[in-house]
Design an enzyme around this catalytic site. Sequence first.
Site, PDB file in Angstrom:
ATOM      1  N   LYS A  21       3.026  -2.047  14.461  1.00  0.00           N
ATOM      2  CA  LYS A  21       4.278  -2.253  14.683  1.00  0.00           C
ATOM      3  C   LYS A  21       5.285  -1.912  15.651  1.00  0.00           C
ATOM      4  O   LYS A  21       4.821  -1.542  16.891  1.00  0.00           O
ATOM      5  CB  LYS A  21       4.151  -0.211  14.282  1.00  0.00           C
ATOM      6  CG  LYS A  21       5.391   0.325  14.089  1.00  0.00           C
ATOM      7  CD  LYS A  21       5.994   0.644  13.283  1.00  0.00           C
ATOM      8  CE  LYS A  21       7.617   0.802  12.539  1.00  0.00           C
ATOM      9  NZ  LYS A  21       8.092  -0.360  11.513  1.00  0.00           N
ATOM     10  N   LYS A  54       3.579   1.297   0.630  1.00  0.00           N
ATOM     11  CA  LYS A  54       4.148   1.707  -0.093  1.00  0.00           C
ATOM     12  C   LYS A  54       2.675   2.259  -1.977  1.00  0.00           C
ATOM     13  O   LYS A  54       2.761   2.829  -1.695  1.00  0.00           O
ATOM     14  CB  LYS A  54       5.036   1.266  -0.883  1.00  0.00           C
ATOM     15  CG  LYS A  54       6.468   1.556   0.224  1.00  0.00           C
ATOM     16  CD  LYS A  54       8.133   1.151  -0.235  1.00  0.00           C
ATOM     17  CE  LYS A  54       8.460   0.692   1.109  1.00  0.00           C
ATOM     18  NZ  LYS A  54       8.545   1.981   1.705  1.00  0.00           N
ATOM     19  N   GLY A  83      14.332   4.198   5.106  1.00  0.00           N
ATOM     20  CA  GLY A  83      15.441   4.043   6.250  1.00  0.00           C
ATOM     21  C   GLY A  83      16.542   4.064   5.441  1.00  0.00           C
ATOM     22  O   GLY A  83      17.267   4.598   6.555  1.00  0.00           O
ATOM     23  N   ASN A  84      16.967   3.443   4.911  1.00  0.00           N
ATOM     24  CA  ASN A  84      18.003   3.978   4.075  1.00  0.00           C
ATOM     25  C   ASN A  84      18.641   4.653   3.698  1.00  0.00           C
ATOM     26  O   ASN A  84      20.327   5.076   3.439  1.00  0.00           O
ATOM     27  CB  ASN A  84      18.653   2.482   2.594  1.00  0.00           C
ATOM     28  CG  ASN A  84      17.984   2.394   2.089  1.00  0.00           C
ATOM     29  OD1 ASN A  84      16.879   3.203   2.232  1.00  0.00           O
ATOM     30  ND2 ASN A  84      18.314   2.253   0.898  1.00  0.00           N
ATOM     31  N   LYS A 126       5.210   6.391   7.136  1.00  0.00           N
ATOM     32  CA  LYS A 126       5.577   7.199   6.491  1.00  0.00           C
ATOM     33  C   LYS A 126       4.770   7.473   4.869  1.00  0.00           C
ATOM     34  O   LYS A 126       4.917   8.511   4.572  1.00  0.00           O
ATOM     35  CB  LYS A 126       7.149   7.364   6.803  1.00  0.00           C
ATOM     36  CG  LYS A 126       7.822   6.692   5.929  1.00  0.00           C
ATOM     37  CD  LYS A 126       8.795   7.210   4.579  1.00  0.00           C
ATOM     38  CE  LYS A 126       9.389   5.902   4.000  1.00  0.00           C
ATOM     39  NZ  LYS A 126       9.383   4.507   3.484  1.00  0.00           N
TER      40      LYS A 126
HETATM   41  P1  ADP Z   1      11.062   1.964   4.005  1.00  0.00           P
HETATM   42  O1  ADP Z   1      12.562   1.898   4.846  1.00  0.00           O
HETATM   43  O2  ADP Z   1      11.925   2.460   2.438  1.00  0.00           O
HETATM   44  O3  ADP Z   1       9.995   2.340   3.763  1.00  0.00           O
HETATM   45  P2  ADP Z   1      10.801  -0.748   4.084  1.00  0.00           P
HETATM   46  O4  ADP Z   1      11.439  -2.317   4.980  1.00  0.00           O
HETATM   47  O5  ADP Z   1       9.500  -1.163   4.673  1.00  0.00           O
HETATM   48  O6  ADP Z   1      11.648   0.240   3.470  1.00  0.00           O
HETATM   49  O7  ADP Z   1      10.066  -1.643   2.951  1.00  0.00           O
HETATM   50  C1  ADP Z   1      10.976  -2.350   1.663  1.00  0.00           C
HETATM   51  C2  ADP Z   1      11.099  -3.892   1.957  1.00  0.00           C
HETATM   52  O8  ADP Z   1      10.020  -4.304   1.367  1.00  0.00           O
HETATM   53  C3  ADP Z   1      12.323  -4.165   1.173  1.00  0.00           C
HETATM   54  O9  ADP Z   1      13.532  -4.653   1.163  1.00  0.00           O
HETATM   55  C4  ADP Z   1      11.263  -5.811   0.595  1.00  0.00           C
HETATM   56  O10 ADP Z   1      12.725  -6.487   1.934  1.00  0.00           O
HETATM   57  C5  ADP Z   1       9.724  -5.890   1.235  1.00  0.00           C
HETATM   58  N1  ADP Z   1       9.020  -6.681   0.414  1.00  0.00           N
HETATM   59  C6  ADP Z   1       8.422  -6.517   0.820  1.00  0.00           C
HETATM   60  N2  ADP Z   1       7.389  -7.295  -0.101  1.00  0.00           N
HETATM   61  C7  ADP Z   1       7.413  -6.730  -1.078  1.00  0.00           C
HETATM   62  C8  ADP Z   1       7.401  -6.743  -3.185  1.00  0.00           C
HETATM   63  N3  ADP Z   1       6.182  -7.234  -3.234  1.00  0.00           N
HETATM   64  N4  ADP Z   1       8.371  -6.214  -3.913  1.00  0.00           N
HETATM   65  C9  ADP Z   1       9.712  -6.029  -3.066  1.00  0.00           C
HETATM   66  N5  ADP Z   1      10.323  -5.851  -1.600  1.00  0.00           N
HETATM   67  C10 ADP Z   1       9.161  -6.160  -1.056  1.00  0.00           C
HETATM   68 MG    MG Z   2       8.984   0.766   6.224  1.00  0.00          MG
END
Ligand code: ADP
Ligand code: MG
Length: 321
Positions: free
Chosen positions: A132, A283, A9-10, A221
């Site tokens: 979601k 992820k 997203g960022n 995604k």
């Molecule tokens: P994106 O838009 O890149 O998919 P997400 O918000 O879905 O971003 O995923 C990234 C976020 O996952 C990080 O900002 C963090 O808050 C969260 N997160 C959850 N579990 C973990 C973990 N074990 N280690 C690092 N980040 C984590």
């Molecule tokens: Mg995400």
Amino acid sequence: MRLLVALGGNAIKQAHEEGTPEEQFANCKTTTTLMAEIVSRMSEKDRLIITHGNGPQAGNLLVQQDVGKDHVPPQTMDIVGAMTQGQIGYMLQQTLLNFLKDRGLKVPVAAVVNQVLVNEDDPEFFGDAASKPVGNFLTEEEAKQLQREHPEYIVKKVKPKGERAWRRTVPSPDPIANIGSEGIKRMVDAGIIVIASGGGGIPVVLDENGHYKGVEAVIDKDLAGERLAEVVNADVFLILTDVEKAKLNFGKPNEEEVGAITLSEARKYLAGGHFLAGSMGPKVKACIRFLEWGGKKAIITSLDKAVEALKDKTGTRIIPG
Ligand code: ADP
Ligand code: MG
């Protein structure tokens, strides 16, 4: 080397921003400068394939459907997904083309609108399993109002505290296959940088006649990106998000960064509940699937560390074993 990059997203809109065209183009430029740098280091046989999220953009577009419903008919969620693939595909394509041009690189860039098949029997479609959250955060009163207007919606409390803790929640089914994958593969083989499966792809199911039909859902995604990686025969799957590394014991005093690990370690940590559902969980799951399929390396890191992570200097790197 074939590299598939999944942009978080960022990469398109920062959390504190509203999502004006200026803000989004500025973020896209930061992202695609980097993509152009990666392309400039590639040999003629190498390929870059890009996928991206659409959460904030789809959320904003859904608000527009709702606010404008007395003037123009609101569009369904699958169509909103398609609209954001075009919107984000355009912004990434234009900014990337400009940077490639600046570097004297004549690589074509194409953004495709494409569907992703999900199973009608996916557990996410049943009861209130939908996971979601989409659209605005609502007060309890607003949530009840929305539920009265749309009895078919699932409206859930998604935060334990706060006045605005409710949101509409839609199913997030597991992606099965990328539709139109043969077309995408041919473009990649021909040397085109393809932007595909944006926002996890437009979710469709097969109807009784074997025809595709859009559904009200949002596919993750990263999991959809992994299906795309299989289609294009990617060697490396690079997930760019807002953290440099995944962490064990996330948010706890004994929190620990994950560097280079093997597939079996990744499986163990995922099963250990270290990665939250809906963010880091999918992820790591996507990386595991990619290596199980035959991928060589999966990386999770932040946008600004992409080049360093590709050189094995940082990021969470998962390899077979
Ligand atoms: P994106 O838009 O890149 O998919 P997400 O918000 O879905 O971003 O995923 C990234 C976020 O996952 C990080 O900002 C963090 O808050 C969260 N997160 C959850 N579990 C973990 C973990 N074990 N280690 C690092 N980040 C984590
Ligand atoms: Mg995400």
